[in-house]
Scaffold this motif. Sequence first.
Motif, mmCIF file in Angstrom:
data_model
loop_
_atom_site.group_PDB
_atom_site.id
_atom_site.type_symbol
_atom_site.label_atom_id
_atom_site.label_comp_id
_atom_site.label_asym_id
_atom_site.label_seq_id
_atom_site.Cartn_x
_atom_site.Cartn_y
_atom_site.Cartn_z
ATOM 1 N N UNK A 182 0.874 -1.173 0.000
ATOM 2 C CA UNK A 182 0.000 0.000 0.000
ATOM 3 C C UNK A 182 0.913 1.224 0.000
ATOM 4 N N UNK A 183 0.881 1.986 -1.087
ATOM 5 C CA UNK A 183 1.698 3.188 -1.221
ATOM 6 C C UNK A 183 0.850 4.394 -0.844
ATOM 7 N N UNK A 184 1.391 5.246 0.022
ATOM 8 C CA UNK A 184 0.730 6.501 0.374
ATOM 9 C C UNK A 184 1.572 7.620 -0.222
ATOM 10 N N UNK A 185 0.949 8.454 -1.061
ATOM 11 C CA UNK A 185 1.726 9.426 -1.820
ATOM 12 C C UNK A 185 0.798 10.548 -2.286
ATOM 13 N N UNK A 186 1.375 11.586 -2.857
ATOM 14 C CA UNK A 186 0.577 12.577 -3.548
ATOM 15 C C UNK A 186 0.233 12.029 -4.926
ATOM 16 N N UNK A 187 -0.912 12.435 -5.420
ATOM 17 C CA UNK A 187 -1.298 12.101 -6.792
ATOM 18 C C UNK A 187 -1.906 13.362 -7.406
ATOM 19 N N UNK A 213 -7.039 3.351 -4.611
ATOM 20 C CA UNK A 213 -7.331 2.500 -5.764
ATOM 21 C C UNK A 213 -6.313 1.378 -5.905
ATOM 22 N N UNK A 214 -6.768 0.355 -6.581
ATOM 23 C CA UNK A 214 -5.914 -0.756 -6.994
ATOM 24 C C UNK A 214 -5.012 -0.223 -8.104
ATOM 25 N N UNK A 215 -3.707 -0.373 -7.967
ATOM 26 C CA UNK A 215 -2.758 0.144 -8.956
ATOM 27 C C UNK A 215 -3.054 -0.402 -10.353
ATOM 28 N N UNK A 237 0.965 -7.211 -5.161
ATOM 29 C CA UNK A 237 -0.345 -6.591 -5.331
ATOM 30 C C UNK A 237 -0.261 -5.207 -4.699
ATOM 31 N N UNK A 238 -0.671 -4.178 -5.432
ATOM 32 C CA UNK A 238 -0.409 -2.809 -4.993
ATOM 33 C C UNK A 238 -1.680 -1.968 -4.982
ATOM 34 N N UNK A 239 -1.862 -1.265 -3.879
ATOM 35 C CA UNK A 239 -2.909 -0.262 -3.751
ATOM 36 C C UNK A 239 -2.245 1.082 -3.499
#
Length: 187
Positions: free
Chosen positions: A62-67, A80-82, A115-117
């Motif tokens: 699970x990546x927490x970042x700016x988008x 969201x699911x990457x 698996x990435x969110x």
Amino acid sequence: MKILLLGIGNVLYADEGIGVHFVNYLQENYQFSHPQHQLDVMDGGTLAQGLIPIICKYDYLIVVDTVNANGVGPGEVYFFDFDKAPSEIDWQGSAHEVEMLQTLTMMEMVGDRPKTFVLGCTPTVLEPMVLGLTPRVSAAVPLMEKTIIDHLNSLDFTVTRVNNIAIENLIPDSYKRGVTTNENNKI
């Protein structure tokens, strides 16, 4: 299953540091437990490709970042699911630019991406040498918190609040944290 909750960003670029500040906030305020799964929370800073040896050891990320998202204001929260990212989302324009996106894409090409969110927040200010968050991004923290806790609950984690420290109180020391590994490159 090994799960990594990874905060990304440059804490010296104002809102660009939300990923790092948010995972620090979670580490200080919550305990996470599961009878079989392991959850590690990590400040990944701006390392991007330097995180590959760590990320590939996990089953779930699970990546927490700016988008960035076309047509939305600052402080909007996305989860969201990457593999099914909304078309309006991109990671262009952050201080670490496309490095995290490139990192995940590169890992996918060789079959190492877990698996990435993505938990993302649209920023207001990306100015160098500003340590802190703008009011609109700070106001997004409760929704980000609810989103990640709901997601971890859906994975059957027990989430226990152990402190009540405001994210603003953690920001002044955020640059001192970062990735900590032992001699075996384990966090």
